[in-house]
Design a protein around this motif. Structure first.
Motif, mmCIF file in Angstrom:
data_model
loop_
_atom_site.group_PDB
_atom_site.id
_atom_site.type_symbol
_atom_site.label_atom_id
_atom_site.label_comp_id
_atom_site.label_asym_id
_atom_site.label_seq_id
_atom_site.Cartn_x
_atom_site.Cartn_y
_atom_site.Cartn_z
ATOM 1 N N LEU A 20 1.001 -1.287 0.169
ATOM 2 C CA LEU A 20 -0.065 0.051 -0.041
ATOM 3 C C LEU A 20 1.046 1.144 -0.024
ATOM 4 C CD1 LEU A 20 -2.823 -1.014 2.761
ATOM 5 C CD2 LEU A 20 -2.588 -1.580 0.278
ATOM 6 N N ILE A 25 -6.455 2.971 5.372
ATOM 7 C CA ILE A 25 -7.567 2.161 5.011
ATOM 8 C C ILE A 25 -8.949 2.602 5.070
ATOM 9 C CG2 ILE A 25 -8.237 -0.253 4.427
ATOM 10 C CD1 ILE A 25 -5.587 -1.112 5.541
ATOM 11 N N MET A 57 -5.868 2.194 0.710
ATOM 12 C CA MET A 57 -6.765 1.404 0.252
ATOM 13 C C MET A 57 -8.193 1.501 0.644
ATOM 14 S SD MET A 57 -6.285 -3.206 0.443
ATOM 15 C CE MET A 57 -6.537 -3.223 2.044
ATOM 16 N N THR A 59 -11.958 -0.184 0.798
ATOM 17 C CA THR A 59 -12.763 -1.627 0.941
ATOM 18 C C THR A 59 -14.091 -1.505 0.789
ATOM 19 O OG1 THR A 59 -10.973 -1.998 2.667
ATOM 20 C CG2 THR A 59 -12.871 -3.646 2.678
ATOM 21 N N THR A 90 -12.581 -1.137 -9.656
ATOM 22 C CA THR A 90 -11.082 -1.632 -9.427
ATOM 23 C C THR A 90 -10.099 -0.813 -10.186
ATOM 24 O OG1 THR A 90 -11.273 -3.551 -10.354
ATOM 25 C CG2 THR A 90 -11.687 -3.870 -8.086
ATOM 26 N N HIS A 94 -7.375 1.788 -8.993
ATOM 27 C CA HIS A 94 -6.239 1.585 -9.452
ATOM 28 C C HIS A 94 -5.556 2.845 -9.977
ATOM 29 C CE1 HIS A 94 -6.885 -3.062 -8.923
ATOM 30 N NE2 HIS A 94 -6.372 -2.549 -7.775
ATOM 31 N N LYS A 99 -5.155 0.611 -3.578
ATOM 32 C CA LYS A 99 -5.519 -0.455 -3.764
ATOM 33 C C LYS A 99 -6.886 -0.763 -3.594
ATOM 34 C CE LYS A 99 -0.871 -1.641 -4.536
ATOM 35 N NZ LYS A 99 -0.639 -2.023 -5.919
ATOM 36 N N SER A 101 -9.963 -3.579 -2.026
ATOM 37 C CA SER A 101 -10.345 -4.635 -1.086
ATOM 38 C C SER A 101 -11.738 -4.809 -1.239
ATOM 39 C CB SER A 101 -9.706 -4.642 0.121
ATOM 40 O OG SER A 101 -9.902 -5.709 0.820
ATOM 41 N N ASP A 163 -7.088 -6.208 -4.969
ATOM 42 C CA ASP A 163 -5.754 -6.648 -4.282
ATOM 43 C C ASP A 163 -6.047 -7.627 -3.080
ATOM 44 O OD1 ASP A 163 -4.401 -4.805 -6.210
ATOM 45 O OD2 ASP A 163 -5.816 -3.532 -5.499
#
Length: 279
Positions: A20, A25, A57, A59, A90, A94, A99, A101, A163
């Motif tokens: 990361l 996150i 990241m 989620t 995604t 990206h 990232k 999740s 990821d």
């Protein structure tokens, strides 16, 4: 001359094989942005804005591994048909350098026939006041098949460009229902001792790690306490956490509470009696 040291929060970090750009996150909190149990433009716009804000990241949450694991109508349901729409999300994430999740789970008894498409299932069959609904005890063949569904969901996440995956084993959802003595009253190899109650979780994580391979990060959310007498306590929760670590996962999210029994323990606060009474 003394120089100001940069906060470790904004330095790169690894979750298993995934690096990361920093240690922030967006946690797996249900968005309610999936009409028809499918990704929407709203879901894409939301997570893209989070990624553009600079997190390491973001989620997506909560995605059920099977149709009967849905607890609300506007939740994701992992199936091949939604892979292109997830890939679109995604790819956008990206492109910002972040990232992506996705949280995978099954709600077990915290559903209703109108949402799950059938009588809700769990480790044991009892009436669940939360929904409210009768609950059916899972057969052994269903338990084994469900563990494989977790692996299938991870493979779909891979196809979608994720990821990492986060497996929900807390908050009184299905894996947690097997772990907790409050919801697991079985007298076979899936119940009784803590070692037996962890069996379903072990099988799920075995399938997950197999599907994740060597290039996906795997995170597991687990309870440190269920939040009430008769539920999981810290000593047993530590044993569960060690078992999760032995499975080879890359990170553990420590949480607590049962949504169906101690919801405010999940929220980390007192029950808002005055507000509830008012409304």
């Amino acid at each position: 001359m003394e120089t100001k040291k940069e906060s470790i929060l904004f330095t790169p970090a690894n979750i298993g094989p995934v690096t990361l750009r920093n240690r922030t996150i967006r946690s797996a909190a249900f968005e309610g942005m999936c009409p028809g149990n499918s990704p929407s433009q709203q879901l894409k716009d939301y997570h893209l804005s989070v990624a553009e804000g600079g997190v390491g990241m973001t989620t997506l949450a909560y995605a059920s591994v099977t149709r009967n694991g849905l607890s609300f109508p506007r939740q994701l349901w992992m199936r091949p048909e939604i892979v292109p729409a997830l890939r679109d999300i995604t790819d956008a994430i990206h492109a910002t350098g972040a990232k992506a999740s996705i949280q995978l789970g099954h709600c077990g008894n915290m559903s209703h026939k109108s949402t799950a498409g059938e009588t809700p299932i769990s480790a044991s069959g009892r009436f669940n006041i939360y929904s409210p609904t009768p609950v059916r005890k899972m057969r052994e063949d269903e338990i084994i098949a469900m563990s494989r569904s977790f692996g299938d969901a991870v493979r779909l996440a891979r196809d979608s460009g994720m990821d990492c995956v986060e497996i929900h084993a807390g908050h009184g959802y299905l894996i947690s229902q097997f772990l907790s003595p409050y919801t697991n009253h079985r007298r076979d190899r899936w119940g009784g001792s803590l070692d037996n109650r962890m069996r379903f979780m072990r099988m799920c994580l075995e399938e997950v790690m197999k599907a994740a391979g060597s290039d996906m990060g795997v995170v597991v959310k687990t309870n440190m306490r269920d939040g009430f007498k008769g539920g999981m306590e810290i000593d047993d929760a530590l044993t569960v956490a060690r078992e999760i670590e032995r499975a080879g996962v890359h990170a553990i999210v420590l949480s607590g509470g049962f949504v169906s029994k101690a919801p405010m323990y999940v929220m980390r606060g007192e029950m808002p009696i005055k507000a509830l009474t008012h409304y």
